[in-house]
Design a protein around this motif. Sequence first.
Motif, PDB file in Angstrom:
ATOM      1  N   UNK A  38      44.013  38.315 -52.920  1.00 37.20           N
ATOM      2  CA  UNK A  38      43.857  37.220 -52.940  1.00 37.20           C
ATOM      3  C   UNK A  38      42.285  36.650 -52.503  1.00 37.20           C
ATOM      4  N   UNK A  39      41.964  37.471 -50.890  1.00 38.98           N
ATOM      5  CA  UNK A  39      40.314  36.919 -50.480  1.00 38.98           C
ATOM      6  C   UNK A  39      39.077  37.830 -52.048  1.00 38.98           C
ATOM      7  N   UNK A  40      39.620  39.069 -52.401  1.00 35.96           N
ATOM      8  CA  UNK A  40      38.935  39.214 -53.371  1.00 35.96           C
ATOM      9  C   UNK A  40      37.815  38.224 -54.676  1.00 35.96           C
ATOM     10  N   UNK A  41      39.409  37.324 -55.009  1.00 33.55           N
ATOM     11  CA  UNK A  41      39.151  36.297 -56.682  1.00 33.55           C
ATOM     12  C   UNK A  41      38.994  35.218 -55.485  1.00 33.55           C
ATOM     13  N   UNK A  44      33.449  35.282 -52.328  1.00 30.19           N
ATOM     14  CA  UNK A  44      31.910  35.805 -52.527  1.00 30.19           C
ATOM     15  C   UNK A  44      31.075  36.740 -51.775  1.00 30.19           C
ATOM     16  N   UNK A  45      29.820  37.463 -52.178  1.00 30.99           N
ATOM     17  CA  UNK A  45      29.793  37.578 -52.056  1.00 30.99           C
ATOM     18  C   UNK A  45      30.253  39.497 -50.740  1.00 30.99           C
ATOM     19  N   UNK A  46      29.763  39.653 -49.648  1.00 33.49           N
ATOM     20  CA  UNK A  46      30.092  40.426 -47.993  1.00 33.49           C
ATOM     21  C   UNK A  46      31.190  40.467 -48.198  1.00 33.49           C
ATOM     22  N   UNK A  47      32.262  39.526 -48.426  1.00 30.89           N
ATOM     23  CA  UNK A  47      33.531  39.214 -47.583  1.00 30.89           C
ATOM     24  C   UNK A  47      34.306  39.882 -48.890  1.00 30.89           C
ATOM     25  N   UNK A  48      33.885  39.325 -50.357  1.00 31.24           N
ATOM     26  CA  UNK A  48      34.623  39.746 -51.609  1.00 31.24           C
ATOM     27  C   UNK A  48      34.666  41.705 -51.563  1.00 31.24           C
ATOM     28  N   UNK A  49      32.918  42.008 -51.199  1.00 30.69           N
ATOM     29  CA  UNK A  49      32.953  43.876 -51.720  1.00 30.69           C
ATOM     30  C   UNK A  49      34.579  43.740 -50.192  1.00 30.69           C
ATOM     31  N   UNK A  50      34.067  43.334 -48.483  1.00 32.47           N
ATOM     32  CA  UNK A  50      34.653  44.249 -47.534  1.00 32.47           C
ATOM     33  C   UNK A  50      36.133  44.127 -48.546  1.00 32.47           C
ATOM     34  N   UNK A  51      36.309  43.011 -48.966  1.00 31.98           N
ATOM     35  CA  UNK A  51      38.197  42.584 -49.134  1.00 31.98           C
ATOM     36  C   UNK A  51      38.518  43.606 -50.259  1.00 31.98           C
ATOM     37  N   UNK A  52      37.584  44.414 -51.442  1.00 29.40           N
ATOM     38  CA  UNK A  52      38.054  45.038 -52.200  1.00 29.40           C
ATOM     39  C   UNK A  52      38.114  46.308 -51.967  1.00 29.40           C
TER      40      UNK A  52
END
Length: 419
Positions: A38-41, A44-52
């Motif tokens: 959910x966080x990946x979708x 954006x940015x660093x949060x998306x990378x960490x979530x992935x």
Amino acid sequence: MALAAAALLVIFLTAGLRSVTLLALGAIALAVTAAALWWVLSRTGVVRVLAAVLAVGVPIAVLLHYRAVGLLWVALVALALWIPAVLAGRHALSEAAAPPPPAEYPAARARQPFLIMNPRSGGGKVERFGLAERARAFGAEVVLLDPAHPQDVAELAEEAVGRGADLLGVAGGDGTQALVAEVAARHDVPFLVIPAGTRNHFALDLGLDREDPATSLEEAFTDGVELRVDLGTVGDRVFVNNASFGAYAEVVQSPEYRDDKVRTVLRILPDLLTRRGGARLTLRAGGVVVETPQAVLVSNNPYQGGDPAGLGRRERLDTGRLGVLAASVDGAAQAVAMLQGRRHPGLAALTPAEAVIDADASEIPVGVDGEALVFATPVLCRIEPGALRVRVPRHRKSAPRPKPPLDWRRLGRLAFSAS
């Protein structure tokens, strides 16, 4: 029931008290992974990378832990037993709830059939299967569309009816199918679906073989029957599958979408899911009002039970009801619930005869059978019961059975009543 019991028995007998930890760890990992997706979708940015990283790393870490404590083989054996248990349970419940087949009517021989074919659909299925030649052998007039010189397919169909055509058909995508189906329905002329497109969900739900359009074509002419199916309308436009509003419709409007779908989705979705972009929608259907859903899907007949995303199949096309799904996902917990197929306040599933989608904008994007359009608000969606006569082969794939969320209590009653 036996497979499910065996899966649990393997865990308890081999892991003992550690089995509780084994099950709890697996459940926690599943929830964390779903939340990370959910966080990946939605970020954006660093949060998306960490979530992935989290979405990939958590399942791997759990498997490595199982291996370190000598329980990996136990988890794999239990999973191998659990998967067929779930499939068998759903099959049993589907069999118990199987709907009657749709009514079939005799099909008169077409004396002046008219077919429109898109040579580029489905990666060139028209040429690969020799569909134009096969159709002409049955006396059909065939128009091959030229991408370099776009033509109005509805106008072509209208002109054909004016010349006496007593059967209209399309070998192409669902959007083209819908345009010609509207003409066929208005003149009460049978409509022939040739599954030559890439997806052709309408053909799939009619029981046609999308991998063999030539057989569908020939058998419809030589041993065909007619079905009466419904059509959906959004504004003044007919749809055979669905009309989508909100997140998906906003995404497909992007000029970059066709060239790079994944990158475009990842760029636009965060603003839509966190309500920072797009129009704010209001849905009114069946006496229910849903405020500010992120996505609304209106389908020509409801999708199968247990499919909260509306991505599956429709077991019937003649119920005389729309399928309406409205999703309001405000965080990871609701995303997890939706992914698990559970009902929650953020997911409304309705089956009205009509629905109205309004917005805080004068116009909104709408995806109609996969095509990006724009409609003035409010937008009225309706169902037209039995509006279309469809010519199909007499012998075709049976209608898909529903796959409801697995109700183990009900399944147990079925199992013990049969024993």
